[in-house]
Motif scaffolding. Structure first.
Motif, PDB file in Angstrom:
ATOM      1  N   ALA A  63       0.834  -1.205   0.000  1.00  9.21           N
ATOM      2  CA  ALA A  63       0.000   0.000   0.000  1.00  9.21           C
ATOM      3  C   ALA A  63       0.869   1.256   0.000  1.00  9.21           C
ATOM      4  N   ARG A  64       1.904   1.267   0.833  1.00 10.88           N
ATOM      5  CA  ARG A  64       2.802   2.421   0.886  1.00 10.88           C
ATOM      6  C   ARG A  64       3.512   2.615  -0.449  1.00 10.88           C
ATOM      7  N   ARG A  65       3.928   1.522  -1.065  1.00 11.72           N
ATOM      8  CA  ARG A  65       4.623   1.628  -2.344  1.00 11.72           C
ATOM      9  C   ARG A  65       3.723   2.254  -3.397  1.00 11.72           C
ATOM     10  N   GLY A 102      11.238   1.907   5.291  1.00 16.07           N
ATOM     11  CA  GLY A 102      10.091   1.401   4.552  1.00 16.07           C
ATOM     12  C   GLY A 102      10.540   0.750   3.259  1.00 16.07           C
ATOM     13  N   GLU A 103       9.817   1.015   2.176  1.00 16.57           N
ATOM     14  CA  GLU A 103      10.183   0.385   0.904  1.00 16.57           C
ATOM     15  C   GLU A 103      11.196   1.210   0.111  1.00 16.57           C
ATOM     16  N   GLY A 104      11.830   2.187   0.777  1.00 14.72           N
ATOM     17  CA  GLY A 104      12.983   2.862   0.196  1.00 14.72           C
ATOM     18  C   GLY A 104      12.703   4.098  -0.628  1.00 14.72           C
ATOM     19  N   TYR A 105      11.479   4.604  -0.606  1.00 13.00           N
ATOM     20  CA  TYR A 105      11.103   5.719  -1.470  1.00 13.00           C
ATOM     21  C   TYR A 105      11.989   6.932  -1.263  1.00 13.00           C
ATOM     22  N   ALA A 131       9.411  -4.774   4.102  1.00 11.82           N
ATOM     23  CA  ALA A 131       9.808  -3.456   3.608  1.00 11.82           C
ATOM     24  C   ALA A 131      11.205  -3.500   3.007  1.00 11.82           C
ATOM     25  N   VAL A 132      12.137  -4.120   3.709  1.00 12.81           N
ATOM     26  CA  VAL A 132      13.518  -4.189   3.220  1.00 12.81           C
ATOM     27  C   VAL A 132      13.596  -5.004   1.931  1.00 12.81           C
ATOM     28  N   LEU A 133      12.846  -6.091   1.858  1.00 13.83           N
ATOM     29  CA  LEU A 133      12.817  -6.888   0.631  1.00 13.83           C
ATOM     30  C   LEU A 133      12.320  -6.050  -0.542  1.00 13.83           C
ATOM     31  N   ALA A 134      11.243  -5.297  -0.343  1.00  9.58           N
ATOM     32  CA  ALA A 134      10.709  -4.452  -1.411  1.00  9.58           C
ATOM     33  C   ALA A 134      11.717  -3.389  -1.825  1.00  9.58           C
ATOM     34  N   ALA A 135      12.423  -2.812  -0.854  1.00  8.14           N
ATOM     35  CA  ALA A 135      13.426  -1.784  -1.158  1.00  8.14           C
ATOM     36  C   ALA A 135      14.584  -2.372  -1.948  1.00  8.14           C
ATOM     37  N   ALA A 136      15.063  -3.526  -1.525  1.00  8.87           N
ATOM     38  CA  ALA A 136      16.215  -4.152  -2.186  1.00  8.87           C
ATOM     39  C   ALA A 136      15.881  -4.552  -3.617  1.00  8.87           C
ATOM     40  N   GLN A 137      14.646  -4.954  -3.850  1.00  4.96           N
ATOM     41  CA  GLN A 137      14.242  -5.342  -5.202  1.00  4.96           C
ATOM     42  C   GLN A 137      14.200  -4.157  -6.152  1.00  4.96           C
ATOM     43  N   ARG A 138      14.041  -2.949  -5.608  1.00  2.00           N
ATOM     44  CA  ARG A 138      13.935  -1.760  -6.451  1.00  2.00           C
ATOM     45  C   ARG A 138      15.291  -1.142  -6.774  1.00  2.00           C
ATOM     46  N   GLU A 238      -6.767   4.597  -3.477  1.00  2.00           N
ATOM     47  CA  GLU A 238      -5.812   5.571  -2.953  1.00  2.00           C
ATOM     48  C   GLU A 238      -6.102   5.897  -1.493  1.00  2.00           C
ATOM     49  N   ILE A 239      -7.372   6.007  -1.142  1.00  2.00           N
ATOM     50  CA  ILE A 239      -7.738   6.286   0.247  1.00  2.00           C
ATOM     51  C   ILE A 239      -7.354   5.112   1.133  1.00  2.00           C
ATOM     52  N   ALA A 240      -7.626   3.898   0.664  1.00  2.00           N
ATOM     53  CA  ALA A 240      -7.279   2.703   1.434  1.00  2.00           C
ATOM     54  C   ALA A 240      -5.765   2.583   1.607  1.00  2.00           C
ATOM     55  N   ASP A 241      -5.000   2.915   0.564  1.00  2.00           N
ATOM     56  CA  ASP A 241      -3.546   2.842   0.661  1.00  2.00           C
ATOM     57  C   ASP A 241      -3.012   3.830   1.686  1.00  2.00           C
ATOM     58  N   LEU A 242      -3.543   5.048   1.682  1.00  2.00           N
ATOM     59  CA  LEU A 242      -3.097   6.042   2.661  1.00  2.00           C
ATOM     60  C   LEU A 242      -3.415   5.576   4.073  1.00  2.00           C
ATOM     61  N   LEU A 243      -4.626   5.099   4.283  1.00  2.00           N
ATOM     62  CA  LEU A 243      -4.998   4.633   5.624  1.00  2.00           C
ATOM     63  C   LEU A 243      -4.099   3.496   6.070  1.00  2.00           C
TER      64      LEU A 243
END
Length: 282
Positions: A63-65, A102-105, A131-138, A238-243
């Protein structure tokens, strides 16, 4: 511009330097930590965990990504970039940590905007393995580590900058790993942050006042910056992702979450405070 991994890692068990050999980090005491094929290391010992799977879940990270990739918080990323790069000493590579990445943004946005003559050694750390896995993949150029702010697996006095975004600052640890003159860049929610969403979720809102955070021991406080702007969410997703990327998801009642889920559009005010603390000479 050159981005390189951060190398001054410390063993999370005894604090001695870690050396990379093949597919593992090892210390002189014989402790070894595997490097995953996605190029991240888990340096969070079981005794430092409060649950089996701490931090954000796989769904929360996704969701954060999505939300951040849509650019809603781009003005925050730009303010963070300016604060992180300001007054860096010329010449040698500058070592920067995103503590709670987080996911590295925000680390990726920093890397994308570094001037051509600058070299940064970047590391992202988060207690969530998802989160770290998602960041490393990017982005494999940086170091990515599963770890805790309460026990940073970093050698003392090796960092020029620490970034703490909406997170859990542990000032003694930040002071330990920063060089004298290094800076902590801290971003926190202001009193009006996402007020419209909070009014939907909670029956009443507590009155809050913006206050200058006092300087923690070992730091000198620099002037804070208030950043306010509006975002327009145009879908239920988008609302659900922010929440999902806020603490309100767990604090809200089932009825409140249902009210938020029924929305199809929402106009929101973003209100954050960016504060820099400079590490005093030892």
């Amino acid at each position: 511009m050159r981005v390189m991994p951060f190398q001054a890692l410390a063993c999370p068990l005894d604090g001695t330097p870690l050396q990379r050999g093949g597919t593992a980090w090892r210390c002189a005491s014989g402790h070894s930590f595997d490097i995953a094929r996605q190029n991240y290391a888990n340096l969070l010992p079981v005794q430092h965990k409060r649950s089996r799977d701490p931090g954000d879940s796989k769904e929360m990270v996704a969701a954060r990504r999505r939300f951040l990739a849509a650019g809603f918080y781009a003005p925050i990323a730009d303010a963070v970039r300016r604060a992180m790069l300001a007054d860096l000493p010329p010449g040698a590579p500058a070592a920067c940590l995103d503590a709670g990445c987080g996911e590295g943004y925000y680390l990726r946005q920093l890397a994308a905007s570094v001037p051509g003559e600058r070299t940064l050694a970047l590391m992202g750390l988060d207690i969530s393995k998802w989160a770290v896995l998602a960041a490393a993949q990017r982005d494999a150029r940086m170091s990515w580590v599963v770890g805790s702010n309460a026990h940073l697996p970093i050698l003392p006095g090796t960092l020029d900058r620490v970034l703490c975004m909406f997170g859990f600052p542990v000032y003694p640890e930040f002071a330990r790993v920063l060089k004298p003159g290094g800076r902590l860049v801290q971003v926190d929610a202001g009193p009006e942050h996402l007020r419209e969403l909070r009014e939907i979720i909670y029956p009443t809102l507590k009155l809050q006042r913006a206050a200058d955070a006092p300087a923690p021991p070992g730091f000198t406080r620099r002037p804070a910056t208030a950043l306010r702007f509006r975002i327009e969410l145009a879908s239920a997703q988008e609302i659900a992702d922010l929440l999902a990327m806020t603490p309100h998801l767990h604090r809200a009642t089932a009825e409140a979450r249902a009210k938020a889920a029924a929305l199809r559009a929402l106009s929101l005010g973003v209100d954050v405070r960016l504060t820099c603390f400079e590490r005093e000479a030892v």
